[in-house]
Motif scaffolding. Structure first.
Motif, PDB file in Angstrom:
ATOM      1  N   PRO A   1       0.796  -1.232   0.000  1.00 18.84           N
ATOM      2  CA  PRO A   1       0.000   0.000   0.000  1.00 18.84           C
ATOM      3  C   PRO A   1       0.827   1.282   0.000  1.00 18.84           C
ATOM      4  O   PRO A   1       0.506   2.227  -0.711  1.00 18.84           O
ATOM      5  N   LEU A   2       1.901   1.324   0.790  1.00 20.90           N
ATOM      6  CA  LEU A   2       2.657   2.576   0.856  1.00 20.90           C
ATOM      7  C   LEU A   2       3.318   2.915  -0.465  1.00 20.90           C
ATOM      8  O   LEU A   2       3.415   4.074  -0.848  1.00 20.90           O
ATOM      9  N   VAL A   3       3.808   1.892  -1.167  1.00 17.35           N
ATOM     10  CA  VAL A   3       4.416   2.149  -2.470  1.00 17.35           C
ATOM     11  C   VAL A   3       3.345   2.658  -3.428  1.00 17.35           C
ATOM     12  O   VAL A   3       3.548   3.615  -4.170  1.00 17.35           O
ATOM     13  N   TYR A   4       2.169   2.047  -3.363  1.00 18.39           N
ATOM     14  CA  TYR A   4       1.072   2.479  -4.227  1.00 18.39           C
ATOM     15  C   TYR A   4       0.719   3.950  -3.957  1.00 18.39           C
ATOM     16  O   TYR A   4       0.586   4.752  -4.873  1.00 18.39           O
ATOM     17  N   LEU A   5       0.597   4.286  -2.672  1.00 19.19           N
ATOM     18  CA  LEU A   5       0.219   5.658  -2.320  1.00 19.19           C
ATOM     19  C   LEU A   5       1.323   6.642  -2.678  1.00 19.19           C
ATOM     20  O   LEU A   5       1.070   7.776  -3.084  1.00 19.19           O
ATOM     21  N   TYR A   6       2.560   6.187  -2.534  1.00 12.07           N
ATOM     22  CA  TYR A   6       3.699   7.034  -2.893  1.00 12.07           C
ATOM     23  C   TYR A   6       3.610   7.411  -4.371  1.00 12.07           C
ATOM     24  O   TYR A   6       3.760   8.572  -4.740  1.00 12.07           O
ATOM     25  N   TYR A   7       3.339   6.416  -5.205  1.00 12.11           N
ATOM     26  CA  TYR A   7       3.244   6.702  -6.634  1.00 12.11           C
ATOM     27  C   TYR A   7       2.024   7.567  -6.959  1.00 12.11           C
ATOM     28  O   TYR A   7       2.079   8.438  -7.812  1.00 12.11           O
ATOM     29  N   ALA A   8       0.905   7.311  -6.264  1.00 15.35           N
ATOM     30  CA  ALA A   8      -0.318   8.058  -6.573  1.00 15.35           C
ATOM     31  C   ALA A   8      -0.185   9.522  -6.153  1.00 15.35           C
ATOM     32  O   ALA A   8      -0.541  10.426  -6.897  1.00 15.35           O
ATOM     33  N   ALA A   9       0.342   9.734  -4.951  1.00 14.49           N
ATOM     34  CA  ALA A   9       0.316  11.093  -4.420  1.00 14.49           C
ATOM     35  C   ALA A   9       1.603  11.858  -4.696  1.00 14.49           C
ATOM     36  O   ALA A   9       1.566  13.034  -5.032  1.00 14.49           O
ATOM     37  N   LEU A  10       2.744  11.185  -4.532  1.00 16.20           N
ATOM     38  CA  LEU A  10       3.996  11.932  -4.618  1.00 16.20           C
ATOM     39  C   LEU A  10       4.708  11.719  -5.931  1.00 16.20           C
ATOM     40  O   LEU A  10       5.676  12.387  -6.236  1.00 16.20           O
ATOM     41  N   GLY A  11       4.251  10.775  -6.725  1.00 19.12           N
ATOM     42  CA  GLY A  11       4.886  10.537  -8.019  1.00 19.12           C
ATOM     43  C   GLY A  11       4.467  11.612  -8.989  1.00 19.12           C
ATOM     44  O   GLY A  11       3.983  12.671  -8.600  1.00 19.12           O
ATOM     45  N   GLN A  12       4.601  11.313 -10.269  1.00 22.81           N
ATOM     46  CA  GLN A  12       4.226  12.326 -11.252  1.00 22.81           C
ATOM     47  C   GLN A  12       2.725  12.571 -11.239  1.00 22.81           C
ATOM     48  O   GLN A  12       2.251  13.562 -11.754  1.00 22.81           O
ATOM     49  N   GLY A  13       1.976  11.641 -10.612  1.00 23.88           N
ATOM     50  CA  GLY A  13       0.538  11.794 -10.515  1.00 23.88           C
ATOM     51  C   GLY A  13       0.135  12.997  -9.686  1.00 23.88           C
ATOM     52  O   GLY A  13      -0.797  13.715 -10.025  1.00 23.88           O
ATOM     53  N   GLN A  14       0.847  13.243  -8.582  1.00 30.58           N
ATOM     54  CA  GLN A  14       0.559  14.382  -7.690  1.00 30.58           C
ATOM     55  C   GLN A  14      -0.933  14.490  -7.369  1.00 30.58           C
ATOM     56  O   GLN A  14      -1.497  15.564  -7.369  1.00 30.58           O
ATOM     57  N   ASP A  15      -1.546  13.324  -7.106  1.00 34.62           N
ATOM     58  CA  ASP A  15      -2.979  13.291  -6.829  1.00 34.62           C
ATOM     59  C   ASP A  15      -3.154  13.184  -5.317  1.00 34.62           C
ATOM     60  O   ASP A  15      -3.292  12.098  -4.757  1.00 34.62           O
ATOM     61  N   PHE A  16      -3.147  14.341  -4.641  1.00 36.45           N
ATOM     62  CA  PHE A  16      -3.130  14.332  -3.176  1.00 36.45           C
ATOM     63  C   PHE A  16      -4.480  13.949  -2.578  1.00 36.45           C
ATOM     64  O   PHE A  16      -4.545  13.453  -1.474  1.00 36.45           O
TER      65      PHE A  16
ATOM     66  N   ALA B   1      -6.826  10.005   0.849  1.00 38.20           N
ATOM     67  CA  ALA B   1      -7.913   9.085   1.194  1.00 38.20           C
ATOM     68  C   ALA B   1      -7.352   7.683   1.428  1.00 38.20           C
ATOM     69  O   ALA B   1      -7.715   7.008   2.403  1.00 38.20           O
ATOM     70  N   GLY B   2      -6.431   7.259   0.548  1.00 37.75           N
ATOM     71  CA  GLY B   2      -5.803   5.944   0.705  1.00 37.75           C
ATOM     72  C   GLY B   2      -5.050   5.854   2.022  1.00 37.75           C
ATOM     73  O   GLY B   2      -5.100   4.827   2.720  1.00 37.75           O
ATOM     74  N   ALA B   3      -4.348   6.949   2.373  1.00 39.25           N
ATOM     75  CA  ALA B   3      -3.570   6.940   3.617  1.00 39.25           C
ATOM     76  C   ALA B   3      -4.490   6.820   4.827  1.00 39.25           C
ATOM     77  O   ALA B   3      -4.186   6.103   5.787  1.00 39.25           O
ATOM     78  N   VAL B   4      -5.631   7.510   4.777  1.00 34.58           N
ATOM     79  CA  VAL B   4      -6.574   7.438   5.905  1.00 34.58           C
ATOM     80  C   VAL B   4      -7.143   6.010   6.012  1.00 34.58           C
ATOM     81  O   VAL B   4      -7.208   5.437   7.107  1.00 34.58           O
TER      82      VAL B   4
END
Lengths: 426, 306
Positions: free
Chosen positions: B259-274, B279-282
């Protein structure tokens, strides 16, 4: 115990608050700018960010160009590590750069989020001189958001002596490539290296182009819900299971070591590796584009990309930053030529300069330039968002490594891509 | 000195010194941990692409998207597989090591240090050693050299999914790094067991396995519960070794994406989808809290020892 020498709450809060402020400031404001007020000695101060180039001397070169700019004090920040993510998150803060380079220009979300500024007016008469595919890749709704710095490309390199010893002609179709890779595989050497992930990272584009397709069609709709794509992706699986692919090499496809050290006879890599390959195997290597799918379908292809110079919307000196970008990447043709060919091998982004680049006039480098002109495709289209990219890369992983059905996977990718296109449209 | 001032300072200025030493850390904790957590919860209700000050409220939309997202769900499955591997194996290995080291007749400190030292190594460094020298896919990688002696072909450990050798690489890296730490916890637990109990057991004729089963293990119950809980939470937080062993040229394979790798890519990767990332982190935090509470209740963490 005596009292603490007049140390009262107010002082404590001042010290504590100061410490916290320092901590926050330390994290947020390391822009590399000479002075954080945005000006230095009467001239505007600009921070320019680069990722870490692999070739020696590049950093000193860009620092030299920045220093010779008369109208602003430009500080170059050279960033090893995950540059893309660092830059993307810095753009959210006031501590970002004024000018930065980004692969293929800013992302569609950066543009739509208003993080980067319109640079259309910087090109003027020179617009026609820049490689058109790069300009269109960095343009959204008629506005240009980055100035291409150099053109990079990926291609197949092969050991001439090994192929002729095995009696193999340079492959022109994917089937011939698979057959050649098998024939060249020995106890000590594998036939082909396309990355430790079996090509997932770099063959997604070539697999589509070699089947005559693309990520998106011209009207920005999904581009590869097609039987030819299914066949092409199946070939990647065949390659993976052929036992002729090098997997788990110490360095990945972007480094030529596996090729130069004799771990593989052919490798899909980048033009930038040519100085190292030429040093190790002076006359013993040739180049090819990724071959077409078969004798009747598709065309050979090479991925073409470019780092583009971008100006941040949050910059305190947007105009000065734009002026600097124009000076460096439009006016300073000598420096652009030096940047493109004195360190690694890159093709200058301007056609008139590419013609002047001596190192690109002969041998494999000249062939590579021909491929760019005849078979070049932008790595990915602007509207191919990170989410679409992840969906396709996940599908490729499952097709190549697990042998899942490409037709089903393509349908799943299509659903995600269409949702993303809908999100970013307009 | 006024009474209020005196009271605030406490006896011997103790309160003041406490504030001086603890204050900066509390401030750091608030600025760098609590504010971001609250901000993240706030962001999870907004559409936040490439911005951390969003305006478009989407309610629970991001949460629903994440729960519907098959990639996020499969990342949770990856975690479950990983936890099923790593929690029992590390538990047994660290307990075994603790029992051995506790009984060692000579060079006790030496063995303790040897097993504890890997804890000092960073996950990143260990991952690179594992990836580049021990489990390198070429014939001169350490494991492949050993296999070569037996005439076995080199195995591309991290590149194939059938069979999934990458699990061996991930699990052994983490085992090597953390078994020593839990061994120390078990050692502390073992040393708290009164020797008179063992003497009594010996007089009653209990030996070997029986002593372990009926005396040592029950006495270690509190330590075991804490170790299990820590192991599980650590497994949930797995990131470094997965990321460093498996990411390559800008992409990351879906089959081993916790999960953390997934969230890292979703939020902090080029996606920048915070929005979705938060929501995933919560969701992940709630899951960890639920599992921890459930496990605590099941194993009796915090219950008064009777």
């Amino acid at each position: 115990m005596p009292s603490a020498g007049g140390f009262n709450r107010r002082k404590f809060l001042a010290v504590g608050g100061g410490l916290a402020a320092m901590a926050v400031a330390g994290c947020g404001s390391n822009t590399g700018r000479a002075s954080d007020s945005g000006s230095s000695g009467g001239k505007p101060a600009l921070a320019q960010w680069y990722h870490q180039y692999g070739e020696a001397g590049t950093q000193q070169a860009v620092e030299k160009y920045a220093k010779s700019y008369p109208d602003a004090t430009v500080s170059v920040q050279w960033s090893p590590g995950d540059y893309d993510k660092k830059t993307a998150s810095a753009l959210l803060t006031d501590g970002g750069p004024d000018v930065f380079e980004y692969v293929n220009g800013p992302s569609i979300d950066m543009i739509k989020g208003g993080q980067v500024v319109d640079l259309t007016d910087l090109l003027g008469d020179t617009k026609a001189d820049f490689t058109p595919s790069l300009i269109s890749r960095m343009t959204y709704q008629g506005k240009l958001y980055a100035i291409p710095q150099v053109t990079d490309m990926q291609l197949l390199v092969y050991r001439k002596s090994l192929l002729s010893k095995a009696g193999i002609q340079p492959p022109t179709t994917v089937d011939e490539l698979i057959a050649a890779a098998k024939k060249l595989t020995t106890d000590k050497m594998k036939g082909l290296f396309v990355g430790n992930d079996g090509g997932v990272g770099i063959l997604g584009g070539p697999a589509l182009w070699s089947a005559g397709l693309d990520y998106l069609k011209d009207d920005n709709t999904f581009g590869f819900d097609d039987p030819a794509a299914v066949e092409s992706l199946r070939k990647l699986r065949e390659l993976f299971t052929s036992k002729a692919l090098l997997l788990g090499a110490p360095t990945d496809w972007s480094d030529p070591s596996a090729f130069t050290q004799g771990l593989t006879a052919m490798q899909f890599t980048g033009l930038w590796t040519f100085p190292q390959i030429q040093k190790a195997l002076p006359d013993d290597f040739g180049v090819l584009p990724w071959p077409k799918l078969n004798s009747t379908t598709g065309a050979p292809s090479v991925p073409v990309g470019a780092y583009g110079s971008v100006v941040t919307a949050k910059s305190k000196n947007v105009d000065a930053a734009k002026k600097y970008v124009k000076w460096l990447w439009v006016d300073q043709t000598e420096d652009q030529l030096d940047f493109a060919q004195s360190y690694g091998f890159h093709i200058p982004a301007r056609k008139s300069l590419a013609e002047k680049a001596d190192k690109l006039k002969s041998g494999p480098a000249a062939d590579a330039v021909t491929f760019v002109n005849e078979n070049g495709h932008a790595q990915t289209p602007l509207l191919w968002t990170p989410k679409s990219a992840t969906a396709y890369s996940d599908a490729l992983n499952r097709i190549i490594k697990n042998g899942t059905d490409p037709a089903t996977e393509i349908k799943a990718v299509k659903a995600i891509v269409e949702a993303e296109l809908k999100r970013v449209a307009g | 000195m006024s009474t209020i001032q005196a009271r605030l300072r406490g006896r011997y200025d103790r309160n003041l010194w406490f504030a001086i030493f603890v204050g900066p850390f509390v401030l750091g904790l608030i600025v760098f941990v609590y504010v971001p957590i609250l901000w993240s919860i706030w962001l999870s209700f907004f559409n936040a692409h490439n911005t951390v000050t969003p305006t478009e409220f989407v309610g629970l939309g991001n949460y629903l998207d994440m729960l519907k997202d098959s990639a996020f769900r499969s990342s949770l499955l990856t975690f479950v597989v990983f936890a099923l591997f790593i929690v029992p194996t590390t538990f047994v290995a660290s307990l075994g090591l603790a029992l051995l080291v506790n009984r060692a007749r000579f060079a006790k400190t030496f063995f303790r240090s040897v097993f504890f030292l890997p804890t000092a190594c960073s996950y990143v460094v260990a991952s690179l050693i594992w990836k580049l020298s021990i489990f390198s896919g070429v014939r001169f990688g350490l494991m492949n050299t050993v296999l070569g002696w037996f005439g076995i072909d080199p195995i591309p450990w991290l590149s194939v999914t059938q069979p999934p050798w990458y699990w061996l690489v991930i699990v052994t890296a983490r085992m090597w790094l953390q078994a020593g730490f839990y061994m120390i916890l078990f050692l502390a637990g073992l040393q708290r067991i009164s020797p008179s109990l063992y003497e009594a057991a010996a007089i009653d004729g209990a030996t070997g396995w029986k002593v372990l089963r009926f005396l040592t293990l029950p006495q270690l119950r509190a330590t075991s519960t804490a170790v299990l809980l820590l192991l599980l939470i650590n497994a949930f937080q797995a990131f470094d070794e997965f990321y460093n062993l498996l990411s390559s040229s800008g992409q990351y394979p879906p089959y081993a994406r916790p999960p953390l790798v997934y969230l890292y890519y979703a939020a902090l990767g080029q996606g920048q989808d915070f929005g979705h990332g938060s929501a995933g982190a919560v969701i992940l935090t709630l899951l960890i809290a639920l599992v921890a509470l459930g496990q605590g209740r099941f194993l009796g963490l915090g219950r008064r020892e009777d």
